[in-house]
Write a protein that holds these residues in place. Structure first.
Motif, mmCIF file in Angstrom:
data_model
loop_
_atom_site.group_PDB
_atom_site.id
_atom_site.type_symbol
_atom_site.label_atom_id
_atom_site.label_comp_id
_atom_site.label_asym_id
_atom_site.label_seq_id
_atom_site.Cartn_x
_atom_site.Cartn_y
_atom_site.Cartn_z
ATOM 1 N N ASP A 55 0.830 -1.209 0.000
ATOM 2 C CA ASP A 55 0.000 0.000 0.000
ATOM 3 C C ASP A 55 0.863 1.257 0.000
ATOM 4 N N LEU A 56 2.130 1.096 0.367
ATOM 5 C CA LEU A 56 3.064 2.207 0.490
ATOM 6 C C LEU A 56 4.459 1.681 0.161
ATOM 7 N N ILE A 57 5.233 2.491 -0.564
ATOM 8 C CA ILE A 57 6.592 2.093 -0.940
ATOM 9 C C ILE A 57 7.551 3.208 -0.535
ATOM 10 N N THR A 58 8.649 2.833 0.139
ATOM 11 C CA THR A 58 9.738 3.782 0.331
ATOM 12 C C THR A 58 10.920 3.249 -0.456
ATOM 13 N N MET A 59 11.610 4.158 -1.123
ATOM 14 C CA MET A 59 12.640 3.762 -2.080
ATOM 15 C C MET A 59 13.941 4.495 -1.797
#
Length: 135
Positions: A55-59
């Motif tokens: 639901d959420l991505i940190t890259m």
């Protein structure tokens, strides 16, 4: 504004110390019931996307295999992945670079604990620090 709690968060981060002492610790406090999935390289990002549907991505800005986070974010958008992407990096990035890659926000890693709760709230996610009204 209604806020939701992400069920699954994909964290693309190759540095073990940043993962253990920074991101994992912070995200466990902010989202204690969310599943955290770590990807250390580009291939693991795509596997996690396919298997976990975050639901959420940190890259991370640059992963261990040399792949660039902005390029991965851009590719995820061409694959119609709609989860918000927050770029995390030790180096600065321009707003234009972030927008062109399809990411919604950027945060310096050294500012994560101060700034990520507000960024997540702006993206519509409730955190333990900013519970909002869950729907």
């Amino acid at each position: 504004m209604n806020s939701s709690i992400p069920q699954c968060i994909l964290v693309a981060e190759d540095d073990d110390m940043i993962w253990e002492l920074g991101i994992r610790k912070l995200f466990t406090v902010l989202f204690p019931i969310s599943k955290l999935v770590r990807a250390r390289n580009e291939a693991e990002v795509y596997i996690a996307i396919a298997n976990q549907k975050p639901d959420l991505i940190t890259m991370d800005g640059t992963l261990a295999d040399g792949s660039q986070g902005l390029a991965i974010a851009r590719e995820l958008r061409t694959l119609d992945i709609q989860a918000p992407i927050v770029m995390l990096s030790a180096a600065g990035m321009s707003g234009q670079e972030i927008r062109e890659a399809g990411a919604q926000a950027y945060c310096l890693k050294m500012d994560m604990s101060k700034k990520l709760p507000g960024i997540f709230a702006q993206l519509g996610f409730a955190t333990e620090q900013n519970p909002g009204r869950s729907h």
